[in-house]
Design a protein around this motif. Structure first.
Motif, short mmCIF file in Angstrom:
data_model
loop_
_atom_site.label_atom_id
_atom_site.label_comp_id
_atom_site.label_asym_id
_atom_site.label_seq_id
_atom_site.Cartn_x
_atom_site.Cartn_y
_atom_site.Cartn_z
N ALA A 1 -2.63 1.17 -5.57
CA ALA A 1 -3.61 0.73 -4.57
C ALA A 1 -4.69 -0.14 -5.22
CB ALA A 1 -4.24 1.94 -3.89
N LEU B 1 -5.92 7.07 -2.47
CA LEU B 1 -5.87 5.78 -1.80
C LEU B 1 -7.26 5.16 -1.63
CD1 LEU B 1 -3.20 6.06 1.04
CD2 LEU B 1 -3.16 4.56 -0.93
N LEU C 1 0.79 -1.23 0.00
CA LEU C 1 0.00 0.00 0.00
C LEU C 1 0.82 1.29 0.00
CD1 LEU C 1 -2.73 -1.04 2.61
CD2 LEU C 1 -3.04 -0.82 0.14
#
Length: 503
Positions: A247, A193, A160
């Motif tokens: 992501a 994100l 991530l």
């Protein structure tokens, strides 16, 4: 380029790839991450080595580096054990955001106040060196039997943290952070994100249902479909929604890896091989891009100072702050701090200021290259020893059986997967009526969501899936017999192996 030149390129490329594959065994034996060997190969092949290959195109390296990272993240997501990652996903997310921010701040302050670098270069060094590398983490930690939640947290973080750092390095390189401010950047990171992860979740959910319903003509097409979905997730998120493709692809791969897809193990094996190819190509290319003749002792000193700042001060501070709400024992916090391995990602990120022609970008690249070499050499081999000293090894690992889908060549047998379509005359036939060759066994029947071991009286139904074990020397006879019964039913023996189609 003519055919003769293509042949020479193919010969050299195949030789390099073969040496790199053999080097995997060597790196595992001596406990070093294989990336060090691949970077060394790139240096030897480059302009300062015997290979004397000229490669200085930072934009090409930047683009190919991102493509390789997509493949590496796909493999990481597919092979990650969801039951390990799910409980620690919040910790991984905090490490990938808050932890990165803390590390960037620490390194930037050290670079500015201790080394006297400008704020732009200081923040760039902090942003480039703060993320952990998925390839290094996946390859090293899966050989160390640490507790599942530690491995899950480190893998989630490495999958991530590419997204916020890529965004930060890009905005600093183009000067947008100074123009639009920290609040704008923070909001943009959250948007990229969150929406990127949601987009990846949707793509993964839809793809699982489509792939399950597809009846492809070859088992080899399913791995290609999965890899295509991963690139659609990355490129679709980046192009259509302007969110983090990294992501998106990582979340999509987690969803695909958790799902029961057709030929699931073959797909994972294929993507694993492609990921190794991507790693080898990426590290060799980055080694080619580096110029050892340009390195100065001052850069080595800067690399040592920045390396200590990011590995010891920044990393330990970021883990302490990020893990505070989760109440991790100090032993686990210490291991997570030291196990934040850098690898290809910092070097790839260093190509962004090169491509944007930021002043002193070459110096940033050189410093990061030296830093990765030195601290990977230090951290990688020390992890098994540290895990033992900190007592964070998984006590149950020694008692767990090692389960995998193994080829049956050593047993002289093959596993056949047979699907019974609705038109097949296998439906209604008992197992005993198949009259398969001696030694062939129908080991398992999957019917709907239920799997069971059949006996001779079990009646086959349409849409059944059969797992048949056949000795290799009678495999073709078994295949012909199953096809004959599928065409002509239980009376296939009267009509020959091809049923009513036989003349």
């Amino acid at each position: 380029m003519d055919v003769a030149e293509l042949d020479r390129i193919l010969l050299a490329s195949a030789a390099v790839l073969l040496v790199a594959v053999v080097a995997v065994r060597l790196s595992a034996r001596i406990g070093l991450p294989s990336l060090l060997i691949y970077l060394g190969m790139g240096l030897l092949l480059g302009e300062s080595g015997p290979g004397n290959i000229q490669f200085e195109d930072a934009q090409v390296a930047h683009a190919l580096g991102f493509a390789a990272l997509v493949v590496i993240l796909t493999e990481g997501g597919l092979t990650t054990r969801w039951n390990e990652v799910r409980p620690v996903m919040p910790l991984g997310l905090v490490l990938a955001t808050v932890g990165v921010a803390v590390s960037v701040g620490v390194v930037a302050c050290v670079a500015h106040f201790v080394l006297g670098l400008s704020w732009q270069l200081s923040v760039l060094l902090g942003a480039v060196t703060s993320p952990t590398d998925a390839a290094a983490v996946f390859s090293v930690l899966r050989r160390v039997p640490i507790r599942p939640r530690l491995r899950g947290a480190l893998e989630a973080e490495s999958g991530l943290n590419d997204a916020p750092t890529v965004l930060l390095v890009t905005l600093v390189s183009t000067g947008e952070v100074g123009e639009k401010g920290l609040l704008y950047f923070s909001g943009l990171v959250i948007y990229e994100l969150v929406v990127g992860a949601l987009f990846g979740l949707v793509v993964g959910w839809v793809s699982v249902r489509l792939i399950r319903r597809m009846a492809l003509g070859s088992a080899g097409l399913y791995p290609l479909a999965v890899l295509s979905v991963a690139f659609i997730s990355y490129a679709g998120g980046s192009v259509l929604l302007h969110v983090s493709g990294f992501a998106a692809v990582y979340v999509t791969s987690l969803v695909l890896g958790r799902a029961e897809l057709p030929h699931r193990m073959a797909t994972k094996s294929f993507v694993d091989g492609i990921a190794w190819l991507a790693q080898i190509g990426l590290f060799v290319m980055l080694g080619l891009l580096a110029s050892p003749g340009r390195f100065r002792w001052a850069d080595v000193l800067v690399a040592l100072v920045i390396g200590i700042a990011v590995t010891v001060v920044g990393r330990f501070a970021s883990v302490a702050i990020s893990a505070a709400p989760f109440r991790l024992p100090w032993r686990e916090r210490t291991f997570i701090s030291w196990a934040g391995l850098r690898g290809a990602v910092p070097i790839v990120l260093a190509t962004i200021p090169l491509a944007e022609q930021v002043p002193q970008a070459e110096r940033i690249f050189d410093v990061v290259f030296v830093l990765v070499l030195l601290f990977t050499l230090l951290q990688g081999p020390s992890l098994p020893w540290l895990a033992k000293r900190l007592k964070v090894l998984d006590e149950n690992a020694a008692h767990e059986v090692d389960i995998d889908v193994a080829p049956l060549e050593s047993l002289g047998a093959d596993m056949l997967q047979v699907f019974v379509p609705s038109e097949s005359r296998l439906a209604g036939v008992e197992i005993g009526e198949l009259r398969l060759p001696a030694g062939v066994s129908v080991s398992l029947i999957i019917r709907g969501e239920r799997a069971f071991v059949p006996d001779r009286g079990t009646v086959l139904r349409a849409a059944d899936s059969l797992l048949v074990v056949a000795p290799s020397h009678v495999r073709e006879q078994a295949v012909r017999r199953l096809r004959a019964v599928s065409r002509a039913g239980r009376l296939a023996g009267w009509f020959g192996e091809r049923g009513r189609e036989q003349s």
